[in-house]
Structures are given as structure tokens and as C-alpha cells.
Write a protein that holds these residues in place. Structure first.
Motif, mmCIF file in Angstrom:
data_model
loop_
_atom_site.group_PDB
_atom_site.id
_atom_site.type_symbol
_atom_site.label_atom_id
_atom_site.label_comp_id
_atom_site.label_asym_id
_atom_site.label_seq_id
_atom_site.Cartn_x
_atom_site.Cartn_y
_atom_site.Cartn_z
ATOM 1 N N SER A 30 65.890 60.153 18.546
ATOM 2 C CA SER A 30 65.553 61.572 18.603
ATOM 3 C C SER A 30 64.524 61.901 17.530
ATOM 4 N N ASN A 32 63.185 65.464 15.451
ATOM 5 C CA ASN A 32 63.351 66.907 15.261
ATOM 6 C C ASN A 32 62.042 67.639 15.495
ATOM 7 N N ASP A 33 61.140 67.554 14.554
ATOM 8 C CA ASP A 33 59.869 68.280 14.635
ATOM 9 C C ASP A 33 58.709 67.318 14.842
ATOM 10 N N SER A 52 59.502 72.189 17.350
ATOM 11 C CA SER A 52 60.799 71.542 17.215
ATOM 12 C C SER A 52 61.224 70.939 18.551
ATOM 13 N N SER A 53 62.277 70.161 18.510
ATOM 14 C CA SER A 53 62.786 69.561 19.737
ATOM 15 C C SER A 53 63.252 70.621 20.716
ATOM 16 N N ASN A 73 59.348 65.729 25.292
ATOM 17 C CA ASN A 73 60.410 65.026 24.574
ATOM 18 C C ASN A 73 60.749 63.681 25.216
ATOM 19 N N GLY A 99 62.269 64.059 10.845
ATOM 20 C CA GLY A 99 63.659 63.976 11.267
ATOM 21 C C GLY A 99 63.861 62.992 12.401
ATOM 22 N N THR A 108 67.645 59.770 8.750
ATOM 23 C CA THR A 108 66.390 60.151 9.406
ATOM 24 C C THR A 108 65.204 59.796 8.524
ATOM 25 N N ASN A 110 60.602 60.350 8.182
ATOM 26 C CA ASN A 110 59.395 61.072 8.596
ATOM 27 C C ASN A 110 58.237 60.093 8.712
#
Length: 122
Positions: A30, A32-33, A52-53, A73, A99, A108, A110
Motif C-alpha cells: 500500500s 499512503n500519499d 492520498s490513497s 491505486n 507511507g 513504512t 518514503n
């Protein structure tokens, strides 16, 4: 290992358009942003737009109404449609994924793309 691969930069005249794409690859669970920052010569890196997701979006005031960020996504890909470009938009544009949960990484992390040059001539 997660990698961000950017494409779509180039040279365009003022008033023109460009579309940037950034695909995240690797064993990703996954993100996040996702978004874009830019850095002009002699300037600090600044946020351009992020999404964001869940689809929440932030834009820098300087690009509101001209740039549109979107995201797929399922493909871990973010797009930045840039219209009505101005010479002051000239910069290296960096994709970012924040994230990120991926295989082999605790918690997580980056990530940043390699950057793509956008040059707007007057």
C-alpha cells in the motif's frame, strides 16, 4: 526494492501543457500519499501537489486551477496534468511516495523518483 520511475517532462512554450507520470514498482502492499515536488535552480524543493490513497488532494497556491493530480491505486501510479504553464514553473519535478508498505521493509518508508526536467519558455 521500491522504485519510482518518472516520465513526461520536457520543453514547452508558455501556455502549453505537459503530463507527468510516476509509477511505483516493487512488492508494494500500500501507499499512503503520492505527489510531486519541484526544485528550481537556487531554490528550495517545494510541494506542487499530493494525493492520498483516499483521494484527498493538496495543491500549492501557485498551481491551483492549472495543475491536476490524479492517481491509479491499482497501478501505483500518479499523474500530474500541467496546463497553462508559465516560465516560473520551470524546475526539476520529483515524484514522491510516502507511507509505503512493501515486502521486506518493517513499517513504512518514503521514496523519491529520479526527477524529470520541465522547462517552460517565454
Amino acid at each position: 526494492q521500491v522504485q519510482l520511475v518518472e516520465s513526461g517532462g520536457g520543453l514547452v512554450q508558455a501556455g502549453g501543457s505537459l503530463r507527468l507520470s510516476c509509477a511505483a514498482s516493487g512488492s508494494i502492499f500500500s501507499i499512503n500519499d503520492m505527489g510531486y515536488y519541484r526544485q528550481a535552480p537556487g531554490e528550495q524543493r517545494e510541494l506542487v501537489a499530493r494525493i492520498s490513497s483516499g483521494g484527498s488532494i493538496n495543491y500549492a497556491d501557485s498551481v491551483k486551477g492549472r495543475f491536476t493530480i490524479s492517481r491509479d491505486n491499482a497501478k501505483n501510479t500518479v499523474y500530474l496534468q500541467m496546463n497553462s504553464l508559465k516560465p516560473e514553473d520551470t524546475a526539476v519535478y520529483y515524484c514522491t511516495a510516502a507511507g509505503v508498505r512493501s515486502a521486506g521493509v518493517f513499517g513504512t518508508a518514503n521514496y523519491w523518483g529520479q526527477g524529470t526536467q520541465v522547462t517552460v519558455s517565454s
